[in-house]
Design a protein around this motif. Sequence first.
Motif, PDB file in Angstrom:
ATOM      1  N   GLN A   1       4.864  -9.539  36.583  1.00 52.12           N
ATOM      2  CA  GLN A   1       3.914  -8.423  36.625  1.00 52.12           C
ATOM      3  C   GLN A   1       3.187  -8.278  35.291  1.00 52.12           C
ATOM      4  O   GLN A   1       1.957  -8.111  35.254  1.00 52.12           O
ATOM      5  N   TYR A   2       3.902  -8.372  34.179  1.00 55.90           N
ATOM      6  CA  TYR A   2       3.292  -8.188  32.869  1.00 55.90           C
ATOM      7  C   TYR A   2       2.353  -9.340  32.512  1.00 55.90           C
ATOM      8  O   TYR A   2       1.298  -9.125  31.897  1.00 55.90           O
ATOM      9  N   LEU A   3       2.715 -10.553  32.869  1.00 55.58           N
ATOM     10  CA  LEU A   3       1.819 -11.682  32.621  1.00 55.58           C
ATOM     11  C   LEU A   3       0.540 -11.553  33.434  1.00 55.58           C
ATOM     12  O   LEU A   3      -0.552 -11.902  32.967  1.00 55.58           O
TER      13      LEU A   3
ATOM     14  N   THR B   1      -5.520 -10.019  33.159  1.00 53.88           N
ATOM     15  CA  THR B   1      -6.679  -9.209  33.554  1.00 53.88           C
ATOM     16  C   THR B   1      -7.278  -8.421  32.393  1.00 53.88           C
ATOM     17  O   THR B   1      -8.357  -7.848  32.540  1.00 53.88           O
ATOM     18  N   ALA B   2      -6.575  -8.370  31.242  1.00 54.16           N
ATOM     19  CA  ALA B   2      -7.025  -7.554  30.115  1.00 54.16           C
ATOM     20  C   ALA B   2      -8.157  -8.244  29.362  1.00 54.16           C
ATOM     21  O   ALA B   2      -8.215  -9.475  29.278  1.00 54.16           O
ATOM     22  N   ASP B   3      -9.062  -7.445  28.782  1.00 54.96           N
ATOM     23  CA  ASP B   3     -10.119  -8.024  27.954  1.00 54.96           C
ATOM     24  C   ASP B   3      -9.559  -8.357  26.570  1.00 54.96           C
ATOM     25  O   ASP B   3      -8.439  -7.974  26.223  1.00 54.96           O
ATOM     26  N   GLU B   4     -10.343  -9.047  25.770  1.00 58.88           N
ATOM     27  CA  GLU B   4      -9.846  -9.544  24.477  1.00 58.88           C
ATOM     28  C   GLU B   4      -9.511  -8.402  23.524  1.00 58.88           C
ATOM     29  O   GLU B   4      -8.536  -8.471  22.777  1.00 58.88           O
ATOM     30  N   GLU B   5     -10.293  -7.336  23.539  1.00 62.79           N
ATOM     31  CA  GLU B   5     -10.017  -6.199  22.656  1.00 62.79           C
ATOM     32  C   GLU B   5      -8.678  -5.558  23.011  1.00 62.79           C
ATOM     33  O   GLU B   5      -7.883  -5.213  22.130  1.00 62.79           O
ATOM     34  N   THR B   6      -8.421  -5.394  24.312  1.00 58.21           N
ATOM     35  CA  THR B   6      -7.148  -4.821  24.749  1.00 58.21           C
ATOM     36  C   THR B   6      -5.989  -5.736  24.380  1.00 58.21           C
ATOM     37  O   THR B   6      -4.929  -5.260  23.939  1.00 58.21           O
ATOM     38  N   LYS B   7      -6.173  -7.045  24.538  1.00 59.83           N
ATOM     39  CA  LYS B   7      -5.113  -7.990  24.186  1.00 59.83           C
ATOM     40  C   LYS B   7      -4.756  -7.889  22.704  1.00 59.83           C
ATOM     41  O   LYS B   7      -3.575  -7.902  22.328  1.00 59.83           O
ATOM     42  N   ARG B   8      -5.770  -7.783  21.846  1.00 54.53           N
ATOM     43  CA  ARG B   8      -5.513  -7.671  20.405  1.00 54.53           C
ATOM     44  C   ARG B   8      -4.785  -6.374  20.085  1.00 54.53           C
ATOM     45  O   ARG B   8      -3.829  -6.359  19.290  1.00 54.53           O
TER      46      ARG B   8
ATOM     47  N   HIS C   1       5.237 -15.318  21.932  1.00 56.61           N
ATOM     48  CA  HIS C   1       4.106 -14.401  21.984  1.00 56.61           C
ATOM     49  C   HIS C   1       4.258 -13.423  23.146  1.00 56.61           C
ATOM     50  O   HIS C   1       4.141 -12.198  22.971  1.00 56.61           O
ATOM     51  N   PHE C   2       4.569 -13.954  24.326  1.00 59.63           N
ATOM     52  CA  PHE C   2       4.684 -13.085  25.488  1.00 59.63           C
ATOM     53  C   PHE C   2       5.925 -12.196  25.419  1.00 59.63           C
ATOM     54  O   PHE C   2       5.909 -11.066  25.919  1.00 59.63           O
TER      55      PHE C   2
END
Length: 398
Positions: free
Chosen positions: A58-60, A65-72, A109-110
């Motif tokens: 679920q988390y992966l 689906t997240a944008d790059e800003e959210t990922k950072r 990382h994950f």
Amino acid sequence: MSDISAVGEEPFEVRPADEDKGLGCFATRDIKAGETVLVTHSQLVWEDVHTADERVDQYLALYATADEETKRAWAGLASSDHEIKDRLEMSLRRRRPDGTFLKDEQRDHFLHLIMALENNCFGIEDEDETPRSGLFIEASRFNHSCDPNVDYTCNWQKRRWVGRATRDIHAGEEMFITYTPIHQPIRERRENMVSWRFICSCNRCRNREDTYTNSLHALSVAAGAQPNPAPASRFRDNYQAEESRLHDRVRFLRRLLDKEKDRPDGKWRRRELIFALWDAAQFYRQWLWFFLDVGGEEDECTRILTVDNTLCREALELAQAAWSATHEMIKFGQSQLQTGLDTWQKAGLGRAPGNEAPGNEAPENEAPGDENEAPADLDLEGDTDVESDKENREATYV
């Protein structure tokens, strides 16, 4: 009409906090009780699952689906060792649905992302009672206190987190939410905090001065609403002291509101009292289950829920005077009253008083006596049966 759309720049900044708490939120200006301090939305919301494999999948999927800003921003959140870390790490070593395996650096990382999410997500309550959670990154910057000055609600349909000040907050003061039910003995609060890997050091946990209650008392004396000075209030880890502390806050705020209700700032005092009433109601509701666990008498359980019902009805009546009929806080007040009524049934205590479903109409205020005084149900003086009950409760609470 909502006050959410009127929120502009957030009235706080994120900077290093004291006592090794990492970052925290600090007011950049004076904030009034009831003022909205943060509205934030997120697409990182999900229905809770249980197994480590389900969580990882679920988390992966959320990350993809997240944008790059959210990922950072997500990667920059603090993480801690969760109780299921080993199982999550093993799950990351599984073959992925596309037949591939994650490389070592990808797993590391994950794993950090998953632990950060577990450490910073919020539970989301909804009418269908399906367990859900969400990651609201801006809101995750608030630190915890067992005597918070910010309350929040999460909305599943709107993917929204809204925080409001429950009391006046001065410029430079740190703003706190609570991560766990706070109306419990310190032993249980600390057990609930284990997954965050820190020991709360707020004034309440250290049995220090209760500065908020003392400030209300000083304001009451200065306004002529409180005739006699009283000893400085301190936090104590027992039922009697906690009940008395919440009683005092409600009493002082009622008297201040009576003096200020026709002034421009009266609306803020009304909202402050609403939050104090809800806080006191939560105390009785949380205490009920603890009391039932230790074999409490049915009469005492009924007393607790009667006070809870009275407080919620007063809060809802005040909320209906403070906000429009469709405002989020009216709906919250109705849900609080309904939850208390439902608790009567769950506790097996029969039909609750005023058991009708709450609507938008103002309910009758059932608190007996002078409207500026605490309800008789909160009176701790002069009743030998109540005094005996208090001694028994204190013995089991500590």
